[in-house]
Write a protein that holds these residues in place. Structure first.
Motif, PDB file in Angstrom:
ATOM      1  N   THR A 152      14.887  57.542  58.435  1.00 27.16           N
ATOM      2  CA  THR A 152      15.399  57.990  57.141  1.00 27.16           C
ATOM      3  C   THR A 152      16.562  57.101  56.725  1.00 27.16           C
ATOM      4  OG1 THR A 152      16.061  59.967  55.885  1.00 27.16           O
ATOM      5  CG2 THR A 152      17.145  59.612  57.996  1.00 27.16           C
ATOM      6  N   ASP A 153      17.077  57.331  55.532  1.00 26.44           N
ATOM      7  CA  ASP A 153      18.300  56.674  55.066  1.00 26.44           C
ATOM      8  C   ASP A 153      19.473  57.617  55.288  1.00 26.44           C
ATOM      9  OD1 ASP A 153      16.824  54.495  54.151  1.00 26.44           O
ATOM     10  OD2 ASP A 153      16.560  55.373  52.152  1.00 26.44           O
ATOM     11  N   ASP A 155      26.775  54.074  60.821  1.00 22.74           N
ATOM     12  CA  ASP A 155      25.777  53.285  61.548  1.00 22.74           C
ATOM     13  C   ASP A 155      26.411  52.732  62.820  1.00 22.74           C
ATOM     14  OD1 ASP A 155      23.333  52.111  62.057  1.00 22.74           O
ATOM     15  OD2 ASP A 155      23.734  50.328  60.846  1.00 22.74           O
ATOM     16  N   VAL A 156      25.551  52.370  63.765  1.00 23.14           N
ATOM     17  CA  VAL A 156      25.976  51.722  65.004  1.00 23.14           C
ATOM     18  C   VAL A 156      25.342  50.339  65.027  1.00 23.14           C
ATOM     19  CG1 VAL A 156      25.986  51.842  67.511  1.00 23.14           C
ATOM     20  CG2 VAL A 156      26.063  53.947  66.183  1.00 23.14           C
ATOM     21  N   PHE A 214      21.637  57.994  65.315  1.00 24.12           N
ATOM     22  CA  PHE A 214      20.619  59.033  65.488  1.00 24.12           C
ATOM     23  C   PHE A 214      20.308  59.232  66.970  1.00 24.12           C
ATOM     24  CE2 PHE A 214      18.230  59.998  61.337  1.00 24.12           C
ATOM     25  CZ  PHE A 214      19.420  60.079  60.657  1.00 24.12           C
ATOM     26  N   ASN A 215      21.324  59.645  67.714  1.00 27.55           N
ATOM     27  CA  ASN A 215      21.129  59.974  69.119  1.00 27.55           C
ATOM     28  C   ASN A 215      20.291  61.247  69.221  1.00 27.55           C
ATOM     29  OD1 ASN A 215      23.201  62.314  69.082  1.00 27.55           O
ATOM     30  ND2 ASN A 215      24.292  60.558  68.230  1.00 27.55           N
ATOM     31  N   ALA A 216      19.973  61.658  70.459  1.00 28.39           N
ATOM     32  CA  ALA A 216      19.040  62.766  70.662  1.00 28.39           C
ATOM     33  C   ALA A 216      19.518  64.068  70.016  1.00 28.39           C
ATOM     34  CB  ALA A 216      18.807  62.977  72.158  1.00 28.39           C
ATOM     35  N   SER A 217      20.792  64.394  70.175  1.00 29.50           N
ATOM     36  CA  SER A 217      21.284  65.664  69.632  1.00 29.50           C
ATOM     37  C   SER A 217      21.367  65.630  68.110  1.00 29.50           C
ATOM     38  CB  SER A 217      22.643  66.020  70.240  1.00 29.50           C
ATOM     39  OG  SER A 217      23.585  64.983  70.040  1.00 29.50           O
ATOM     40  N   ARG A 266      18.826  67.303  62.823  1.00 29.49           N
ATOM     41  CA  ARG A 266      18.189  66.960  61.554  1.00 29.49           C
ATOM     42  C   ARG A 266      16.763  67.482  61.498  1.00 29.49           C
ATOM     43  NH1 ARG A 266      21.092  62.396  58.408  1.00 29.49           N
ATOM     44  NH2 ARG A 266      19.354  62.782  57.004  1.00 29.49           N
ATOM     45  N   VAL A 267      16.049  67.450  62.616  1.00 28.43           N
ATOM     46  CA  VAL A 267      14.689  67.982  62.628  1.00 28.43           C
ATOM     47  C   VAL A 267      14.713  69.468  62.277  1.00 28.43           C
ATOM     48  CG1 VAL A 267      12.725  68.538  64.111  1.00 28.43           C
ATOM     49  CG2 VAL A 267      13.772  66.272  64.245  1.00 28.43           C
TER      50      VAL A 267
END
Length: 386
Positions: A18-19, A24-25, A196-199, A204-205
């Motif tokens: 997604t945007d 950002d990393v 967008f790490n796992a948590s 977001r999901v």
């Protein structure tokens, strides 16, 4: 409608889903940012509340807005009565799992007590208010669960203390030294968000399904509880304990590598150079000083030297967990509270992602490739009942 399936790397590594306007990393450069500002610079110059405001509202507040935002956060810290009454049971039920386990239930209950509704049904302002409430409650919940598990009464939050100082006060029952409060605050700011790490992706999901803020955050906490995601700061200190002196580091690292074990506190899945968070936390540790810092610096040098020899071509430097553990230990936080402390900051980043995701009505629904026995096969008849 037939949807074309696309093969992607395992773990979605490098896949853009997604945007985002949150940050950002840039792993190859050793740089990450919140909105348009360097996260490390923000940690050095602004308060936790100011950066929280930035993540939620897209701008850094001026002095008047900063004070108003901090006052609003302070108003939301106390727990609803029903949650306060049930915390002793949650603390007992959590046992050795610690306050992060109790937080999942406590936060869900707090959301219900505050009347959180699905983000799908809310206005942008209503979602932001629920997220603000949840973030303000998390430090109060975590410290209360910790104290109750150790036979101590929870400490009520103080509206006159800023976020980090209040967190340490609720944890220990003592107003912290200013240098310790500021050191922890800088750590908290540096861990608010990190791609967008796992948590974060989990949050977001769940938000894409339209669930309420507490449900989104509870899912994120569940992902963080996994040892591959949020459990490393205390384990990095365990590494220092096991080594003992820099002189023993070479032999210890060689033994771990030859046994196929991971060296906790070193390496990162995104950064291909020095972790900027580790660099900043090392500076804080050096400012605080002491034997533990001397040990950490000496061991860091030896471990990186040996890893460069044993794993040529790989950039394996200290990550955020290594010096985070050192700083938190020096500031009086018990090791079992290292990951919960991380969560008390990351909840702001999770919430900002939830708010952003909630603006998009498309549910996240990827596909999977079936690899079981070929269907359809005859369903065998049930055997005779006994």
């Amino acid at each position: 409608m037939t949807v074309t399936q696309i093969d992607v790397p395992k773990g979605l590594a490098g896949v853009v889903v997604t945007d985002t306007a949150l940050g950002d990393v840039r792993g190859g450069e050793g740089f990450y940012h919140y909105r348009q500002f360097s996260a490390v610079e923000l940690a050095a110059s602004r308060s936790f509340e100011d950066v929280w405001h930035l993540m939620f509202h897209g701008e850094l507040p001026d002095a008047k807005a900063s004070a108003a935002f901090a006052d609003r956060v302070a108003e939301l810290r106390p727990l609803p009565g029903i949650v306060r009454d049930l915390l002793p049971e949650l603390a007992r039920a959590g046992g050795t799992a610690g306050p992060l386990a109790g937080l999942r239930t406590a936060l869900a209950l707090a959301g219900a007590a505050h009347g959180f509704r699905p983000v799908y049904d809310l206005t942008t302002a209503e979602r932001a208010e629920d997220a603000l409430t949840a973030c303000a409650l998390v430090p109060t919940l975590l410290t209360a669960l910790h104290r109750l598990a150790h036979g101590l009464e929870p400490v009520e939050p103080r509206a006159d203390l800023p976020h980090a100082a209040n967190y340490l006060y609720m944890l220990t029952g003592r107003e912290p030294e200013p240098r310790h409060a500021r050191a922890v605050e800088r750590y908290l700011v540096s861990t608010i968000d990190h791609g967008f790490n796992a948590s974060t992706f989990t949050a977001r999901v769940i938000a894409s399904a339209g669930a309420d803020v507490a449900a989104c955050l509870t899912g994120a906490i569940g992902a963080l509880s996994g040892p591959l995601h949020g459990g490393a700061p205390s384990r990095a200190l365990d590494t220092l304990d096991a080594i003992g002196t820099p002189e023993r580091a070479d032999a210890w690292v060689r033994e771990q590598v030859h046994a196929g074990r991971r060296i906790m506190g070193f390496g990162h899945p995104v950064y291909r150079t020095e972790d900027p968070r580790s660099r900043m936390l090392k500076e804080i540790a050096l400012e605080l000083g002491g034997p533990l810092v001397d040990l950490a610096v000496g061991v860091e040098d030896r471990v990186e030297t040996v890893l460069a020899e044993l794993k040529p071509g790989r950039e394996l430097h200290t990550n955020v967990e290594y010096y985070a553990g050192v700083v938190m230990e020096l500031c009086g936080l018990p090791r079992e509270m290292f990951t919960p402390t991380f969560a008390s900051a990351r909840v702001v980043g999770w919430s900002a992602n939830v708010l952003e995701q909630a603006e998009d009505s498309k549910i996240i629904r990827p596909a999977a490739r079936y690899v079981g026995p070929p269907p359809p096969q005859p369903v065998p008849a049930a055997g005779p009942s006994l």
